[in-house]
Design an enzyme around this catalytic site. Structure first.
Site, PDB file in Angstrom:
ATOM      1  CB  SER A   1      28.999  -0.269  11.499  1.00 48.18           C
ATOM      2  OG  SER A   1      30.272   0.251  11.754  1.00 48.18           O
TER       3      SER A   1
ATOM      4  CB  CYS B   1      29.881  18.489  17.947  1.00 50.61           C
ATOM      5  SG  CYS B   1      30.776  19.860  18.628  1.00 50.61           S
TER       6      CYS B   1
HETATM    7  C1  LIG Z   1      22.422   4.433  12.991  1.00 46.27           C
HETATM    8  C2  LIG Z   1      23.807   4.655  12.488  1.00 46.27           C
HETATM    9  N1  LIG Z   1      24.036   4.631  11.162  1.00 46.27           N
HETATM   10  C3  LIG Z   1      25.259   4.801  10.658  1.00 46.27           C
HETATM   11  C4  LIG Z   1      26.339   5.022  11.467  1.00 46.27           C
HETATM   12  C5  LIG Z   1      27.698   5.200  10.860  1.00 46.27           C
HETATM   13  O1  LIG Z   1      28.468   4.038  11.037  1.00 46.27           O
HETATM   14  P1  LIG Z   1      30.068   4.097  10.920  1.00 46.27           P
HETATM   15  O2  LIG Z   1      30.575   4.773  12.144  1.00 46.27           O
HETATM   16  O3  LIG Z   1      30.496   2.670  10.834  1.00 46.27           O
HETATM   17  O4  LIG Z   1      30.384   4.851   9.668  1.00 46.27           O
HETATM   18  C6  LIG Z   1      26.156   5.068  12.864  1.00 46.27           C
HETATM   19  C7  LIG Z   1      27.283   5.363  13.769  1.00 46.27           C
HETATM   20  O5  LIG Z   1      27.123   6.018  14.782  1.00 46.27           O
HETATM   21  C8  LIG Z   1      24.854   4.870  13.379  1.00 46.27           C
HETATM   22  O6  LIG Z   1      24.610   4.902  14.698  1.00 46.27           O
END
Ligand SMILES: Cc1ncc(COP(=O)(O)O)c(C=O)c1O
Length: 392
Positions: A200, A334
């Site tokens: 991301s 939350c």
């Molecule tokens: C390990 C992990 N996977 C997936 C996500 C989700 O990513 P996005 O916010 O781009 O949807 C996050 C976001 O906090 C994350 O820390």
């Protein structure tokens, strides 16, 4: 009032060069990348440049990168896409872990409610998965193993290479959620032995709402979005050109800065551990450090308040720190105003009340030693305030 942001695992501010690179794609170069005319072609070129840069960064081919709306969509695409593609073969078992992000966990739980078997592996008290446990969980019906690279709450690094080797031996597809490792430590899809990988942009000083799923050539995956034939027919919908360009630029900056950023975060983590030892010396038994300190990225430090000493809700600490200008988080979901204990902290074997009093500090490029010292002093003021109240 001084303000210190120590919540970079939640999101990062956009890098000025990234924003600058994105701007023309909101205005002059606004074409739809699927259009054949020059407006469209210019947009398409920008997308393909970003794709190539990102692919190079993880040692993949550009054709193996599918842009998504972020890490959540990439995780859902991987889990549902592989699950559905394997149904016709009668393969309906998935192996994952108890400490995944909800994007993986909840997708797997949904499949579980709809006829799939899912094994949620335990972690050790250090927050690390044992690759042998993965091996033991494999059945002839296993179609996918999904284990995150770096945990978003405690920062632990999982033995992805070793798990990937096992997956390879058994001919099972292997997905890793690399949202918290991408751009922070080396992520090479061949070295990691992964078939699918999610990342991301907003965790690496890029824009929110853009991510990608890496899909190794030859992997059969059912598409998740139906409609147009964008992303080589694997993800329908007009691409967000400015966000993709921003993601590409954020990766370019990361490629240049990753080693320095890592050393900087390491210095901040060491400083925080030193400062906590010093400032909390009289009430040191109140704080518990969560997860392995060594087998983790330096960008995240996570503490719980020992419930056998004192019970404090994380919410009270986070608000207490917020009033004093320090932004941190508890790292867990939350829902409807009531905090649930973190599933990650519970998986380490902590009791529910301790898990409810968890605070995550996560460092970034702009943080200084002064920020860390200030945050620890304010953290002490808040926690020791509750301790004093409890003694009265
Ligand atoms: C390990 C992990 N996977 C997936 C996500 C989700 O990513 P996005 O916010 O781009 O949807 C996050 C976001 O906090 C994350 O820390």
């Amino acid at each position: 009032m001084r303000r210190v942001y120590l919540d970079h695992a939640a999101t990062t501010p956009i890098e000025p060069d990234v924003l600058k690179a994105m701007m023309p794609y909101f205005t002059e170069i606004f074409g739809n990348p699927s259009s054949v005319h020059q407006f469209g072609r210019e947009a398409k070129v920008a997308i393909e440049e970003a794709r190539e840069r990102i692919a190079n960064f993880i040692n993949a081919k550009p054709s193996e990168i599918v842009f998504t709306s972020g890490g959540t969509e990439a995780d859902n695409f991987a889990i549902f896409g592989i699950a559905i593609a394997n149904l016709k073969r009668g393969k309906n078992h998935i192996i994952t872990t108890q400490i995944e992000h909800h994007a993986v966990l909840d997708a797997c739980m949904f499949l579980q409610k709809n006829g799939f078997d899912v094994t949620f592996l335990k972690v050790g008290s250090d927050g690390i998965i044992d690759p042998d446990d993965v091996k033991q969980a494999i059945t002839p019906r296993t179609c996918l193993i999904s284990v995150m690279h770096v945990n978003n709450e405690i920062g632990t690094i999982q033995p992805i290479e070793a798990i990937g080797q096992i997956a390879k031996e058994y001919g099972i597809l292997f997905h890793t959620d690399a949202v918290q490792s991408f751009g922070k430590i080396d992520v090479d899809v061949d070295k990691l032995n992964v078939d699918l990988l999610s990342a991301s942009a907003h965790k690496i000083y890029g824009p929110k709402g853009i991510g990608f799923l890496y899909i190794r050539s030859g992997v059969e995956i059912e598409k998740f979005h139906h409609g147009g034939s964008q992303e080589a027919g694997r993800r329908a919908g007009t691409e967000s050109v400015p966000l993709i360009v921003g993601f590409g630029k954020a990766v370019e900056v990361c490629a240049e800065r990753m080693i320095n950023d890592f050393e900087h975060a390491k210095m901040l983590k060491e400083r925080m551990l030193y400062k906590i030892n010093d400032v909390f010396s009289e009430i040191s038994d109140v704080l518990l450090l969560n997860g392995s300190v060594d087998k983790s990225i330096p960008h995240i430090l996570n503490f719980s308040i020992n419930s056998s000493k004192i019970e404090i809700d994380a919410e009270a600490i986070i608000y207490g720190l917020d009033i004093k200008g320090v932004a941190v988080s508890n790292g867990s979901a939350c829902t409807s105003g009531s905090l649930r204990p973190s599933h990650v902290i519970m998986a380490l074997g902590r009791d529910e009340k301790t898990a409810l009093s968890t605070v995550r500090f996560s460092f970034g490029r702009a943080n200084s030693i002064d920020d860390v010292d200030y945050a620890v002093e304010k953290f002490y003021e808040v926690v020791s305030g509750f301790v004093k109240l409890a003694v009265k």
